[in-house]
Design a protein around this motif. Structure first.
Motif, PDB file in Angstrom:
ATOM      1  N   ASP A 243      21.574  57.196  48.974  1.00  0.00           N
ATOM      2  CA  ASP A 243      22.469  57.284  47.819  1.00  0.00           C
ATOM      3  C   ASP A 243      22.071  56.280  46.736  1.00  0.00           C
ATOM      4  N   VAL A 244      20.819  56.328  46.382  1.00  0.00           N
ATOM      5  CA  VAL A 244      20.288  55.434  45.355  1.00  0.00           C
ATOM      6  C   VAL A 244      19.835  56.288  44.164  1.00  0.00           C
ATOM      7  N   VAL A 245      20.150  55.813  42.965  1.00  0.00           N
ATOM      8  CA  VAL A 245      19.725  56.474  41.732  1.00  0.00           C
ATOM      9  C   VAL A 245      18.826  55.520  40.955  1.00  0.00           C
ATOM     10  N   VAL A 246      17.624  55.988  40.611  1.00  0.00           N
ATOM     11  CA  VAL A 246      16.688  55.205  39.796  1.00  0.00           C
ATOM     12  C   VAL A 246      16.484  56.012  38.515  1.00  0.00           C
ATOM     13  N   GLU A 247      17.056  55.513  37.416  1.00  0.00           N
ATOM     14  CA  GLU A 247      17.154  56.389  36.238  1.00  0.00           C
ATOM     15  C   GLU A 247      16.979  55.609  34.939  1.00  0.00           C
ATOM     16  N   ASN A 248      16.252  56.232  34.011  1.00  0.00           N
ATOM     17  CA  ASN A 248      16.136  55.742  32.629  1.00  0.00           C
ATOM     18  C   ASN A 248      15.489  54.366  32.525  1.00  0.00           C
ATOM     19  N   ASN A 249      14.615  54.005  33.453  1.00  0.00           N
ATOM     20  CA  ASN A 249      13.926  52.729  33.382  1.00  0.00           C
ATOM     21  C   ASN A 249      12.579  52.894  32.673  1.00  0.00           C
ATOM     22  N   GLU A 250      12.160  51.851  31.980  1.00  0.00           N
ATOM     23  CA  GLU A 250      10.830  51.818  31.389  1.00  0.00           C
ATOM     24  C   GLU A 250       9.993  50.820  32.179  1.00  0.00           C
ATOM     25  N   ILE A 251       8.922  51.332  32.795  1.00  0.00           N
ATOM     26  CA  ILE A 251       8.081  50.506  33.658  1.00  0.00           C
ATOM     27  C   ILE A 251       6.701  50.429  33.028  1.00  0.00           C
ATOM     28  N   VAL A 283      17.987  47.861  62.580  1.00  0.00           N
ATOM     29  CA  VAL A 283      18.162  48.189  61.169  1.00  0.00           C
ATOM     30  C   VAL A 283      17.739  49.644  61.014  1.00  0.00           C
ATOM     31  N   TYR A 284      18.666  50.568  61.263  1.00  0.00           N
ATOM     32  CA  TYR A 284      18.367  52.002  61.241  1.00  0.00           C
ATOM     33  C   TYR A 284      19.065  52.626  60.047  1.00  0.00           C
ATOM     34  N   SER A 285      18.320  52.885  58.997  1.00  0.00           N
ATOM     35  CA  SER A 285      18.903  53.460  57.791  1.00  0.00           C
ATOM     36  C   SER A 285      17.885  54.378  57.135  1.00  0.00           C
ATOM     37  N   PRO A 286      17.910  55.666  57.429  1.00  0.00           N
ATOM     38  CA  PRO A 286      16.967  56.588  56.773  1.00  0.00           C
ATOM     39  C   PRO A 286      17.262  56.681  55.281  1.00  0.00           C
ATOM     40  N   ILE A 287      16.287  57.140  54.543  1.00  0.00           N
ATOM     41  CA  ILE A 287      16.463  57.325  53.107  1.00  0.00           C
ATOM     42  C   ILE A 287      16.916  58.759  52.854  1.00  0.00           C
ATOM     43  N   GLU A 288      18.093  58.897  52.254  1.00  0.00           N
ATOM     44  CA  GLU A 288      18.655  60.211  51.932  1.00  0.00           C
ATOM     45  C   GLU A 288      19.270  60.166  50.537  1.00  0.00           C
TER      46      GLU A 288
END
Length: 973
Positions: A243-251, A283-288
């Motif tokens: 539940d991560v949003v990566v948005e509108n960044n300038e890299i 530390v069990y946390s899949p990426i979804e």
């Protein structure tokens, strides 16, 4: 082009696992973002009045965190804040014994931080005026704590070693001396910050979200240009978090650097640092549910890198609307290692213009990478894709235009483009290039076999203008079709052409309009290498309009059929060259062509004489002074066949060999008298009623395939059209323009056909403005006795006496079956005279309001069927009586009156309607009927029978007399 596969090397980062935490990201909107993604507004207006704590000159953020006990605290940092007042006091000791220092530690689980709820740490003036100098600490801002929810907004962060803003820890929380310090926050939002590159380090990310922490990384500028390392550096890292949003960044990675733009990793149960075999245990946390949207990433080794290790999982990832340019290794890299699994990744609507691979896909299954712009209109996917990647359709224009679409031979979209040429370049054998309305300023070359170029809205709305180029479309391949364009050029010389074709076969040119100097031009073939040479073979030119000086020109060694075209050319319609095979049929030639060229000119060249036929064409506007056909080649043993043409006069063409008053014909040409034709007049009716037709006026449809409708003088008819059927005229006002039917026209109301006319097929004759010249047999129509108009939907009708039914626009005919209480679909073919069908009514389903039901009644004796048994239950019955005779009724006062209807008691013969055991209802069952109710010729009604003693209905089969029926309808009886 789909599912491009190529084995290649893994390009993804190695992810040496010394890092502690991760953050989430949302970023800058680049070109691809403008393709339609919804960009949220992450702005927050916080004033000092809103803040729980204001941090200014001499204050510290760490002090504010440790002093406030507020719930949902807001800490506002002013522009005079000096980060040098902060102390690098907090350190982390990793399981490998190494320590990491922190400048600002946000952790609601620590004993020295008493706040709770959601923390907002925000600058008052934004990152341009509020800087956090990490003073060489490993982490500028670190967010931990099991319940921590925080927003960090509006800071410039610099001079850190491992992380600018970091949220989450990879440590084993069950086996650490101080587990509270390493617990992972619940959600962290990192918004509108400017983070410069770290100082030299073997492992560094500007922003990190990791290990179960959710959040948003948005509107940040991350400048890490020029940082080179032996291990791993990047702008954003998302590790083992959902539940991560990566948005509108300038890299900004730069062109000479080893940076990753956005890294995504699930380490699974891989061992961490050497000697720390429990580094990732528990530390069990899949990426979804990861969204990487609207980011701009330039330079570096990889724009987006994604890797999953043993027993790890990455799923449901959207990589959409990003600009990724200049990546040296891969724009996007996706790698499965060991038993790790990647699934549900979508890569759509991105601008991916990498210096290395566009996508390196080393995972199971097929990656959906459709609807992207790859930096050029027609990429070499074999060289830029590694793995099983589906790229079709893609965009061939950076602005994601869908003006032009390429379809393959199955109808699937291959690519979208903003220009016709780029779409043609993409097309392969069997593909179709479809063009939407508009003006396309370009010159197009088609050099690929079996390509169709067509417009969606026709030549009236779709123009190709070649500008200063002489040729609009240049064709050098076989089996090409060009359909539905207005072809024009700014060049006005003899080389200008709408279509230039050479060395082609099976070219089809249809539904186009040419305004170029020459419409369709072929090459001169005087240098032909052999007698079998064909400059163009199997060319079909149909339904085009030519408006330039020359229509079809330079046809040496061309095999061509021109039909159904209109030539409004100024000099020459068709020029016929030597060694060609030309068929010219059903064309209209208008205008005063140059008398030296004519509408059709057969040239004498050094090649063999052309094989030419000229039939069924019209030259209506020639005045006897302008030439229609010129044959300058005198080598023909037999004259050219130019029979069955209209020359503008009934007595044929003029000329040295002809005595008519029509257009001039010169040279060895054979003609015949003028033809007067009218074909395929469509009445829009399958049948007409002789005695009764309540469908109103007749209509005729626009007839694009008909030849001209002319008077006996040979002149084209304009104005009124008269159609004659069975000696009856139907008049259509203003239905003809220059001899052709215009839009759908209606006659002046229903006409009365002589009632003595026999039923069956009748000829349709076209008369014109008067009845002096009839064009016979242009069509046929069936005649029936009576034709009833229906309304769309369900209609109740009966069969009152023996008849054959005719249907137009009828979906189904249904009759009620009392035995099982259901409807039977369909009625018997041919004449209906049996008791069962005469007894029952019909539900007729009409497709629209133009539907009709025709009755061709029996006019000779049919045996009486006697009676039919009405079993107990419901019955849908229809009228049954001699509808061409009247019924006289006597009244108690001695008077009498005649009716063309029947009373119900007479229609239900042998049944006492008002007695016990039988109840009669209206068609909608809303009213109970009695014996005196009037029943019309085609009426129906419902009968309920509940007595077996009263169930026999008598039926009659009278013959139909058209004259008596007509008199009855006219009230003459």
């Amino acid at each position: 082009m789909s599912n491009r596969r190529e084995k290649g090397r893994a390009l993804f980062l190695t992810f040496l696992m010394v890092m502690s935490v991760v953050g989430m990201g949302v970023a800058f909107a680049g070109t691809a973002a403008a393709q339609g993604a919804d960009i949220p507004d992450y702005s927050t207006d916080v004033t000092q009045e809103d803040a729980d704590v204001v941090v200014g000159n001499g204050d510290t953020i760490q002090g504010a965190l440790e002093s406030t006990t507020a719930t949902d605290p807001v800490i506002l940092v002013t522009s005079d804040y000096d980060s040098s007042q902060e102390s690098v006091d907090d350190t982390f000791t990793h399981r490998d014994g190494t320590s990491r220092s922190v400048l600002i530690n946000i952790n609601s689980s620590l004993d020295n931080q008493g706040w709770s709820g959601e923390l907002t740490l925000v600058s008052e003036s934004g990152p341009s005026e509020t800087a956090i100098n990490a003073a060489g600490a490993d982490y500028g801002i670190y967010v931990g704590g099991n319940d921590t929810v925080a927003t960090i907004k509006g800071f410039a962060v610099n001079n850190f070693v491992n992380g600018g803003i970091t949220a989450g820890s990879w440590h084993d929380v069950d086996d650490v001396d101080n587990p509270t310090q390493y617990m992972n926050p619940e959600r962290v939002d990192i918004l509108n910050n400017d983070i410069d590159r770290a100082s030299a380090s073997d492992f560094s990310y500007s922003v990190t979200i990791a290990y179960g922490t959710s959040g948003t990384i948005a509107d940040n500028t991350l400048d890490i240009q020029g940082l080179k390392t032996a291990q791993e550096v990047g702008a954003i890292l998302v590790a083992k978090s959902s539940d991560v949003v990566v948005e509108n960044n300038e890299i900004l990675n730069g062109v000479d650097s080893d940076e990753l733009g956005i890294a995504v990793a699930d380490f699974g149960d891989q061992a961490g640092v050497a000697g720390s075999d429990k580094a990732y245990e528990n530390v069990y946390s899949p990426i979804e549910n990861l969204k990487i949207i609207n980011n701009t990433i330039s330079g570096g080794t990889q724009g987006i890198g994604m890797e999953v290790y043993d027993n790890g999982s990455i799923s449901d990832v959207e990589i959409n609307h990003n600009d990724i340019t200049g990546s040296s290794d891969a724009g996007i890299s996706i790698v499965e290692s060991g038993t790790g699994q990647v699934s549900g990744v979508e890569v759509n609507y991105n601008n991916i213009n990498a210096d290395g691979l566009s996508i390196d896909y080393q995972a199971e299954g097929t990656l959906d990478a459709t609807h992207n712009w790859w930096g050029q209109a027609n990429p070499n996917f074999d060289a830029t894709m590694n793995g099983d990647v589906d790229v079709e359709p893609w965009y061939a224009a950076e602005d994601f235009s869908e003006a032009v679409t390429v379809y393959n031979d199955t109808g699937a979209v291959v690519a979208y483009s903003d220009t016709i040429q780029s779409a043609v370049d993409i097309a392969e054998n069997g593909d179709t290039v479809e063009v939407t309305p508009g003006t396309y300023d370009e010159s197009v070359t088609i050099d690929k076999k079996n390509v169709t170029l067509e417009s969606t809205a026709g030549a009236d709305e779709t123009t190709i203008n070649s500008g200063d180029k002489s040729v609009v479309i240049d064709v050098s391949a076989d089996e090409v079709t060009i359909d539905g364009f207005n072809l024009t050029s700014d060049v006005d010389d003899v080389w200008a052409a709408g279509i230039h074709a050479a060395g082609t076969s099976n070219l089809t040119v249809t539904n186009n309009e040419f305004t170029t100097y020459r419409g369709l031009r072929f090459d001169s073939a005087a240098e032909a290498a052999s007698e079998d040479f064909k400059n163009a073979a199997g060319v079909t030119v149909d339904n085009n309009v030519f408006k330039g000086e020359h229509g079809i020109a330079q046809t040496e060694y061309v095999e061509l059929t021109a039909e159904e075209n209109t030539f409004e050319t100024g000099t020459e319609g068709i020029g016929v060259g030597g060694s060609s095979d030309i068929t010219i049929e059903n064309n209209d030639f208008y205008g005063d062509q140059n008398p030296d060229n004519g509408a059709i000119k057969i040239w004498e060249t050094a090649d063999e004489p052309a094989e030419v036929t000229i039939n069924n064409n019209s030259f209506p506007n020639f005045d006897g002074e302008t030439t229609a056909v010129i044959n300058t080649d005198t080598r023909y043993e037999e004259p050219i066949d130019a029979t069955s043409n209209w020359w503008g006069a009934t007595d044929g063409p003029s000329g040295e060999n002809f005595n008519g008053n029509g257009a001039e014909v010169t040279g060895p040409v054979t003609v015949d008298p003028a033809t007067i034709e009218a074909e395929n007049v469509n009445l829009q009716k399958d049948f007409l009623g002789i005695v009764k037709d309540d469908a109103g006026s007749l209509t005729v449809a626009e007839n694009k395939e008909a030849n001209l409708i002319r008077e006996d003088t040979g002149e084209s008819v304009s104005g009124t059209l008269v159609i004659e059927i069975a000696d009856t005229e139907y008049v259509f006002e203003d239905a003809i323009q220059d001899g052709k039917l215009t839009e759908t026209a209606s006659s002046n109301g229903p006409a009365e056909i002589d009632v003595s006319t026999e039923t069956g097929e009748a000829d349709i004759d076209v008369v014109g403005n008067d009845s002096s010249t009839a064009v016979e047999g242009v069509g046929t129509v069936d005649l029936v006795h009576e034709a009833l108009a229906l309304k769309k939907g369900w209609n109740l009708k009966s069969i009152p006496q023996p008849a054959t039914l005719h249907e137009q626009g009828i979906e189904s005919v249904n009759q009620w079956n009392p035995s099982d209480g259901s409807y039977d679909a369909g009625i018997p073919d041919g004449e209906i005279s049996d008791a069962e069908n005469l007894n029952r009514g019909m539900y007729v389903e009409a497709e629209d309001d133009d539907a009709r039901l025709g009755y061709e009644f029996a006019t000779e004796g049919v045996p009486t069927p006697g009676q039919t048994e009405l079993e107990d239950g419901w019955h849908l019955l229809g009228s049954n009586y001699d509808i061409d005779t009247e019924e006289t009724r006597q009244y108690e006062d001695g008077s009498s009156k005649t009716y063309d209807t029947r009373q119900l008691q007479n229609d239900l013969m042998n049944i006492d309607v008002d007695g016990p055991g039988v109840t009669v209802f209206s068609p909608d069952q809303s009213l109970q009927l009695h014996g005196g109710t009037e029943v019309g010729a085609f009426d129906t009604y419902w009968v309920f029978v509940d007595s077996p003693e009263r169930n026999d209905r008598g039926l009659v089969t009278p013959t139909y007399d058209p004259t008596e029926r007509a008199d009855l309808l006219d009230g003459d009886q």
